[in-house]
Design an enzyme around this catalytic site. Structure first.
Site, PDB file in Angstrom:
ATOM      1  N   LYS A  85      54.736  36.887  51.965  1.00 58.79           N
ATOM      2  CA  LYS A  85      53.811  35.748  51.836  1.00 58.79           C
ATOM      3  C   LYS A  85      53.475  35.552  50.360  1.00 58.79           C
ATOM      4  CE  LYS A  85      49.748  34.078  51.715  1.00 58.79           C
ATOM      5  NZ  LYS A  85      49.410  33.162  50.621  1.00 58.79           N
ATOM      6  N   GLU A 143      47.604  47.115  45.693  1.00 61.56           N
ATOM      7  CA  GLU A 143      47.585  47.034  44.218  1.00 61.56           C
ATOM      8  C   GLU A 143      46.546  45.980  43.896  1.00 61.56           C
ATOM      9  OE1 GLU A 143      49.422  48.787  42.177  1.00 61.56           O
ATOM     10  OE2 GLU A 143      51.248  49.372  43.226  1.00 61.56           O
ATOM     11  N   CYS A 155      46.685  41.970  35.907  1.00 66.17           N
ATOM     12  CA  CYS A 155      45.735  42.934  36.467  1.00 66.17           C
ATOM     13  C   CYS A 155      45.505  44.101  35.514  1.00 66.17           C
ATOM     14  CB  CYS A 155      46.256  43.441  37.797  1.00 66.17           C
ATOM     15  SG  CYS A 155      47.980  43.930  37.673  1.00 66.17           S
ATOM     16  N   GLU A 166      36.453  41.493  36.377  1.00 62.32           N
ATOM     17  CA  GLU A 166      37.737  40.983  35.925  1.00 62.32           C
ATOM     18  C   GLU A 166      37.598  39.502  35.569  1.00 62.32           C
ATOM     19  OE1 GLU A 166      40.566  41.308  39.063  1.00 62.32           O
ATOM     20  OE2 GLU A 166      42.100  42.045  37.723  1.00 62.32           O
TER      21      GLU A 166
HETATM   22  P1  NAP Z   1      43.928  37.128  46.105  1.00 64.58           P
HETATM   23  O1  NAP Z   1      43.041  35.973  46.290  1.00 64.58           O
HETATM   24  O2  NAP Z   1      43.498  38.434  46.641  1.00 64.58           O
HETATM   25  O3  NAP Z   1      45.330  36.691  46.743  1.00 64.58           O
HETATM   26  C1  NAP Z   1      46.452  37.528  46.801  1.00 64.58           C
HETATM   27  C2  NAP Z   1      47.307  37.116  47.968  1.00 64.58           C
HETATM   28  O4  NAP Z   1      46.613  37.371  49.189  1.00 64.58           O
HETATM   29  C3  NAP Z   1      47.648  35.642  47.985  1.00 64.58           C
HETATM   30  O5  NAP Z   1      48.937  35.473  48.527  1.00 64.58           O
HETATM   31  C4  NAP Z   1      46.588  35.099  48.929  1.00 64.58           C
HETATM   32  O6  NAP Z   1      46.907  33.852  49.467  1.00 64.58           O
HETATM   33  C5  NAP Z   1      46.527  36.187  49.968  1.00 64.58           C
HETATM   34  N1  NAP Z   1      45.294  36.237  50.735  1.00 64.58           N
HETATM   35  C6  NAP Z   1      44.096  35.638  50.486  1.00 64.58           C
HETATM   36  N2  NAP Z   1      43.197  35.965  51.447  1.00 64.58           N
HETATM   37  C7  NAP Z   1      43.837  36.776  52.334  1.00 64.58           C
HETATM   38  C8  NAP Z   1      43.445  37.446  53.528  1.00 64.58           C
HETATM   39  N3  NAP Z   1      42.219  37.372  54.018  1.00 64.58           N
HETATM   40  N4  NAP Z   1      44.363  38.222  54.162  1.00 64.58           N
HETATM   41  C9  NAP Z   1      45.619  38.344  53.676  1.00 64.58           C
HETATM   42  N5  NAP Z   1      46.039  37.729  52.551  1.00 64.58           N
HETATM   43  C10 NAP Z   1      45.170  36.956  51.877  1.00 64.58           C
HETATM   44  O7  NAP Z   1      44.280  37.386  44.605  1.00 64.58           O
HETATM   45  P2  NAP Z   1      44.725  36.324  43.539  1.00 64.58           P
HETATM   46  O8  NAP Z   1      43.495  35.643  43.055  1.00 64.58           O
HETATM   47  O9  NAP Z   1      45.838  35.508  44.054  1.00 64.58           O
HETATM   48  O10 NAP Z   1      45.337  37.270  42.421  1.00 64.58           O
HETATM   49  C11 NAP Z   1      44.597  37.790  41.388  1.00 64.58           C
HETATM   50  C12 NAP Z   1      44.192  39.223  41.674  1.00 64.58           C
HETATM   51  O11 NAP Z   1      45.335  40.030  41.895  1.00 64.58           O
HETATM   52  C13 NAP Z   1      43.471  39.855  40.538  1.00 64.58           C
HETATM   53  O12 NAP Z   1      42.326  40.506  41.006  1.00 64.58           O
HETATM   54  C14 NAP Z   1      44.448  40.864  39.979  1.00 64.58           C
HETATM   55  O13 NAP Z   1      43.915  41.936  39.328  1.00 64.58           O
HETATM   56  C15 NAP Z   1      45.215  41.240  41.178  1.00 64.58           C
HETATM   57  N6  NAP Z   1      46.552  41.718  40.824  1.00 64.58           N
HETATM   58  C16 NAP Z   1      46.786  43.060  40.911  1.00 64.58           C
HETATM   59  C17 NAP Z   1      48.029  43.574  40.575  1.00 64.58           C
HETATM   60  C18 NAP Z   1      48.309  45.043  40.675  1.00 64.58           C
HETATM   61  O14 NAP Z   1      49.459  45.432  40.644  1.00 64.58           O
HETATM   62  N7  NAP Z   1      47.329  45.892  40.808  1.00 64.58           N
HETATM   63  C19 NAP Z   1      49.041  42.712  40.165  1.00 64.58           C
HETATM   64  C20 NAP Z   1      48.772  41.346  40.086  1.00 64.58           C
HETATM   65  C21 NAP Z   1      47.505  40.874  40.442  1.00 64.58           C
HETATM   66  P3  NAP Z   1      46.456  32.548  48.635  1.00 64.58           P
HETATM   67  O15 NAP Z   1      47.228  32.573  47.392  1.00 64.58           O
HETATM   68  O16 NAP Z   1      46.836  31.399  49.431  1.00 64.58           O
HETATM   69  O17 NAP Z   1      44.996  32.684  48.442  1.00 64.58           O
END
Ligand code: NAP
Ligand code: MG
Length: 515
Positions: free
Chosen positions: A220, A294, A328, A425
């Site tokens: 996804k 992650e 991240c 963050e």
């Molecule tokens: P996010 O809102 O958590 O979204 C991540 C993914 O999860 C997206 O595909 C999102 O879909 C989906 N999602 C949202 N709500 C969900 C739910 N209830 N159940 C299952 N999936 C769901 O994060 P983001 O804002 O896209 O990304 C930024 C974050 O990612 C930051 O906090 C960053 O630190 C973290 N990150 C961490 C790493 C690592 O390796 N540790 C790497 C990259 C990013 P939608 O896009 O449609 O909302």
């Protein structure tokens, strides 16, 4: 206020006075002379994009075919640098997710789990080579859909995407050597959910080890950056990957939730925010699903007085402004040893004023577009909180395009540990600078965060590096460099940054049962 468009080209310091009123202080003329960006204009050097074949509509990829979502719903993906609509993306609901999981299950039972590692490896090598062949086109698409600079998508993301497939292709027939004395077995169907900051790279980090270990997948992508995943699906077709081995369901958070909640999933791998990660953890508690998370980070970059300062400043700059700070593991908290605070700040201020913000498809651009309006609002809100809480903001005078989502490279001084900008963050090109006196204080302050993903240390002394690194609670620590990645090197966090590792032999473990 923090987001300035077409501003006058001078360095300004924004701060709040004791009553909470905005104070703008123009820097003295001698500092304004440091505005190199204003003196040297570059001729535009756009990467060609006229050959890119964007589809009007991207369907779901289920059982080796592109299929319409049952409810017939679509949403637009836009180019955040222009706000233009690029294409319609299918929105998968629970029914479509169920179809995808069933296809993955059939492919697992009938084909993929029966293939030898050597045969699986051949498919992965083929995919890696096709990615290399199409890497320029994929880089342009990644930049158009996500806003990251072509310099990064072309020179960092795509080479690493291919490298991950090559690397894990090599392990597919050697799993018993990776874990001597144990009997590695695949798990079944993996549900993989990825964010928007490195769309193809995150897909590669997840798909390559899962497939190498013999699992099938439902992936996804993030809502704002699904296009390259669908072009990757075409590569899977060209590689003649058996139907159903990889399925891709696009959509918003609800689609991800349907995947997490599906009873026939054996493993969930999630990269994204800590908030959603916690929700996933709760919803799969009590099930047999395996999980890796992650999540977010608030990395400390620590610079000692004995560090080569110019080199360190370059590393700090790339550590936080790389990919618009949508990283991240970005070095978003800078700890400077007191004796070098003044020169470091001066160099940082000079350097951010030379960073070129604008058209991400231009090969000279250093900072591209913020991925979405929502993310820009989040950055502005946190920057405003920094000003409210009394920190001082230094911003580049870069002129920002009138359309699209932009944020100039910025940093805060006068930050204390309790400020939100030191704790949360920001996920944008904004650095929080703090000071320390002794190595012990640096370690204590660096570890004072709920996160534990990454950190950086800058010093001339090798012994100091080892001493500090062993005491930092961070999954990855870079020394005298920053944000360097390699498929052989494991990546992952402690504390609220999640658990499990991706990359290297560690990255195989989440996809195997090891007896
Ligand atoms: P996010 O809102 O958590 O979204 C991540 C993914 O999860 C997206 O595909 C999102 O879909 C989906 N999602 C949202 N709500 C969900 C739910 N209830 N159940 C299952 N999936 C769901 O994060 P983001 O804002 O896209 O990304 C930024 C974050 O990612 C930051 O906090 C960053 O630190 C973290 N990150 C961490 C790493 C690592 O390796 N540790 C790497 C990259 C990013 P939608 O896009 O449609 O909302
Ligand atoms: Mg987009």
């Amino acid at each position: 206020m923090a987001r300035r468009k077409s501003s006058s080209p001078q360095l300004i310091v924004l701060s709040k006075d004791g009553d909470g009123h905005d104070r703008r202080v123009a820097l003295p003329a001698k500092d304004r002379r440091l505005n190199f960006g204003d003196r040297w204009e570059y001729a535009p050097a756009p990467e060609a994009s006229n050959y890119i074949q964007l589809k009007k509509r991207y369907e779901l990829f289920i059982n080796g075919r592109f299929v319409r979502p049952r409810a017939g719903k679509y949403f637009y993906s836009i180019n955040p640098a222009t706000e233009e609509k690029l294409a319609q993306i299918a929105e998968a609901d629970a029914y479509d997710v169920d179809l995808a999981v069933k296809a993955a299950r059939r492919a697992y039972d009938n084909v993929w789990s029966k293939l030898s590692g050597r045969e699986r490896g051949k498919y992965l090598y083929r995919i890696a080579r096709l990615i290399q062949e199409k890497s320029r086109e994929l880089a342009v698409l990644e930049t158009m859909d996500g806003g990251k600079t072509i310099k990064e998508s072309r020179d960092v993301d795509l080479p690493l995407v291919a490298a991950h497939f090559f690397y894990y292709a090599g392990w597919a027939d050697k799993l018993e050597y990776a874990f001597p004395g144990r009997s590695p077995r695949s798990l079944g169907v993996a549900g993989q959910i990825i964010p928007w900051n490195f769309p193809l790279l995150m897909a590669a980090w997840k798909l390559a080890p899962a497939l190498a270990c013999g699992n099938t997948v439902v992936l996804k992508p993030a809502e704002t950056t699904s296009i390259t995943a669908m072009h990757l699906a075409e590569i899977f077709q060209q590689a003649e990957l058996p139907d159903g081995v990889v399925n891709i369901v696009t959509g918003a958070g609800e689609t991800g939730r349907a995947l997490v909640d599906h009873p026939k999933i054996d493993k969930i791998a999630f990269t994204g925010s800590t908030e959603v990660g916690k929700r996933i953890l709760k919803s799969i508690a009590g099930t047999k699903k395996k999980l890796t998370l992650e999540l977010g980070g608030k990395a400390a970059n620590i610079i000692f007085e004995d560090a080569p300062i110019d080199q360190a400043v370059e590393g700090i700059i790339s550590g936080i402004y790389f990919n618009q700070g949508h990283v991240c593991c970005a070095g978003s908290r800078l700890f400077v040893q007191e004796g070098i605070f003044a020169p470091v700040i001066r160099k940082l201020r000079d350097r951010i004023s030379t960073l070129r913000v604008g058209n991400p498809l231009d090969k000279n651009t250093d900072i591209g577009a913020i991925n979405s309006k929502m993310q820009l609002e989040k950055i502005c809100e946190l920057v405003d909180s920094g000003l409210q809480q009394g920190a001082q903001l230094v911003q580049s005078p870069a002129r920002l395009p009138s359309k699209g989502y932009w944020y100039p490279p910025s940093f805060f001084t006068g930050v204390t540990a309790s400020h939100r900008i030191a704790q949360e963050e920001i996920f944008g090109p904004v650095l929080s600078v703090m000071t320390f006196r002794t190595p012990e204080e640096a370690i204590e302050r660096a570890n004072n965060t709920p996160y534990g993903l990454s950190a950086g240390v800058w010093t001339d002394k090798g012994s100091k590096i080892f001493k500090i690194v062993n005491k930092l609670r961070a999954g990855v620590v870079w020394a005298n460099t920053y944000n360097k990645f390699d498929p052989t090197s494991p990546f992952g966090g402690y504390k609220e940054s999640g658990f499990g590792r991706e990359g290297g032999t560690h990255g195989l473990m989440p996809y195997l049962a090891l007896d």
